[in-house]
Write an enzyme that holds these catalytic residues in place. Sequence first.
Site, mmCIF file in Angstrom:
data_model
loop_
_atom_site.group_PDB
_atom_site.id
_atom_site.type_symbol
_atom_site.label_atom_id
_atom_site.label_comp_id
_atom_site.label_asym_id
_atom_site.label_seq_id
_atom_site.Cartn_x
_atom_site.Cartn_y
_atom_site.Cartn_z
ATOM 1 N N THR A 301 0.827 -1.209 0.000
ATOM 2 C CA THR A 301 0.000 0.000 0.000
ATOM 3 C C THR A 301 0.856 1.251 0.000
ATOM 4 O O THR A 301 0.598 2.208 -0.740
ATOM 5 C CB THR A 301 -0.931 0.003 1.223
ATOM 6 N N GLN A 331 -6.060 -1.640 -2.369
ATOM 7 C CA GLN A 331 -5.391 -0.396 -1.993
ATOM 8 C C GLN A 331 -4.689 0.248 -3.177
ATOM 9 O O GLN A 331 -3.894 -0.408 -3.866
ATOM 10 C CB GLN A 331 -4.385 -0.661 -0.868
ATOM 11 N N GLN A 353 -10.169 2.780 -3.051
ATOM 12 C CA GLN A 353 -9.744 2.373 -1.716
ATOM 13 C C GLN A 353 -8.415 3.037 -1.372
ATOM 14 O O GLN A 353 -7.467 3.022 -2.159
ATOM 15 C CB GLN A 353 -9.597 0.852 -1.632
ATOM 16 N N ASP A 354 -8.346 3.655 -0.176
ATOM 17 C CA ASP A 354 -7.107 4.262 0.332
ATOM 18 C C ASP A 354 -6.618 5.430 -0.529
ATOM 19 O O ASP A 354 -5.434 5.529 -0.843
ATOM 20 C CB ASP A 354 -5.996 3.210 0.454
ATOM 21 N N ASP A 375 -12.082 3.256 3.410
ATOM 22 C CA ASP A 375 -10.962 3.784 4.198
ATOM 23 C C ASP A 375 -10.179 4.823 3.397
ATOM 24 O O ASP A 375 -8.947 4.853 3.430
ATOM 25 C CB ASP A 375 -10.014 2.655 4.620
ATOM 26 N N ARG A 454 -13.986 3.634 10.627
ATOM 27 C CA ARG A 454 -13.847 2.410 11.407
ATOM 28 C C ARG A 454 -12.426 2.361 11.960
ATOM 29 O O ARG A 454 -11.498 2.967 11.407
ATOM 30 C CB ARG A 454 -14.149 1.167 10.567
#
Length: 540
Positions: A301, A331, A353-354, A375, A454
């Site tokens: 990542t 990611q 994502q990310d 996220d 989260r």
Amino acid sequence: MPNKSIPVATPTPKSSNSSISPPRPPAPRPILLACNATRFHTLCVSTLTSPSNAQSPSPISLLSTSFSASLSSLPSAISTAKSILSVSSNNPNRSNAATNCIEFLTMSSNRLTTASKLISLSSPPLPTIRIFSSAALSYQYDCWSAYKYVNDSSTVVDAMAYLENKVTALTRNTLSMLAALQRYGNDTSLWGPPQTERDGYWPKPATVNTNGSGIGGVPTGLKPTVTVCKTGKCNFDTVQKAVDAAPVNGKNRYVVYIKLGVYEETVRIPYEKTNVVFVGDGMGKTVITGSLHADTVGVSTYNTATVGVLGDGFMARDLTFANKGGPKVHQAVAFRSDSDLSVLDSVEFLGHQDTLYAHTLRQFYTNCKISGTVDFIFGNSASIFHNCSIFVLPRQDPAVRTTKKVANKVTAHGRTDPAQSTGFVFQNCVIDGSDDYLALYKQNQTKYQAYLGRPWKEYSRTVFINCLMKQIIQPEGWLQWDSDFALKTLFYGEYGSTGPGGDVTKRVSWSSQIPKEHVGTYSVENFIQGDQWIPKAGGK
């Protein structure tokens, strides 16, 4: 099962030539009191007990010793990472983990070295020392985490054990004592383990400004140092070439004007390239984009970032950072920052994502647009997002039909220790869905769900202050990560939430409403000391 007999130790006969060592004298009281602040008390006492601390050592002297111990533990860890790398040429994942570890541990050493020098000043800047130490611990943890996925040899397992039991334990103790010093001052009789808002502790604000007045950003009208364009009629034709030409440890702003165009490249701003400024022609007009993602063998990542910044004092305005990996991959980071005192103004972050990896240190985002799926704002920095627009995107192609619920999560903060002065603060932001997401949401509001965040790590901290939350935000507000992980130690707070998604009456029981008297804790001035380094509104 029959009871096992308990063996009785046979006394060792005394003799005139017995080699039994005499008992060690108890540690001096100042050391015992200081170590009451730490999570690893026995290690703390053994670390601080030295001839130089034998006679009423001061808290600063004890912290200096603790810093020295943390620093002295790192060369061995770096050497081990180099050894792992040397035998991993046929294992791209392990090779990547070891390479990242070398970078992480080197950055950890850099930050701890600076912090150890600052602690001995006549008036040590404790917020800076603490955020540097927080970053140092994050890098150590990141190395351990990188090894976790390639722990297929005794060397890697031993390296993980050394990091956990020695390196990070020493740094955690240093951080805990720093937190106690910042809270209680030099009276070590008051020192205790670090506490968070979940324990009912809010630090006393240095200032009480909570309305965002006077907040600045990246000045307009900056004179370019160099220019980048696609036509070949500028100083450089790629952004990376312009960065490479920046001075080492520059004290003045190095302004890179990036003209209209799409720049498909991976950009890295190294640690020694400080005060670099990117200025574009506007969001969506100047675009730096890539497509690296973590589904690729040998790519983590951390490595997927289109733009990755290590040098302090980075600024950017009027451009877009993107990762076009798409919703089918996992990611895929558009922008990653480890730049202390960084300011991003009127910047767009596009990904899934990310998207935005606000990794470590102090960062300020204002008037930005951030889009993603899962996220998509994550990391372990102390970051404030002011007046930003945050858009949830569909997690899959709308043509894909599924009956499963699809949950999007805006944030995933990664604080691993209660003494780290990190967290995400959103002020006066709007959280909504993109047009594509809203179309799906209107078709099936039960299926498409969005949450504020989260807990990625045990002490995750995220707060929303005076934010407008559209209907896509679920009434519960926040989502679990894995069963009850971190639910007793995280701090997820809100104050002044508005809009249909801002009704807090049905929020999960493990989130909090911030008391009005403590909102000032999360101001730009108090949380990231931004009044000392963010250019004033209308300033230069």
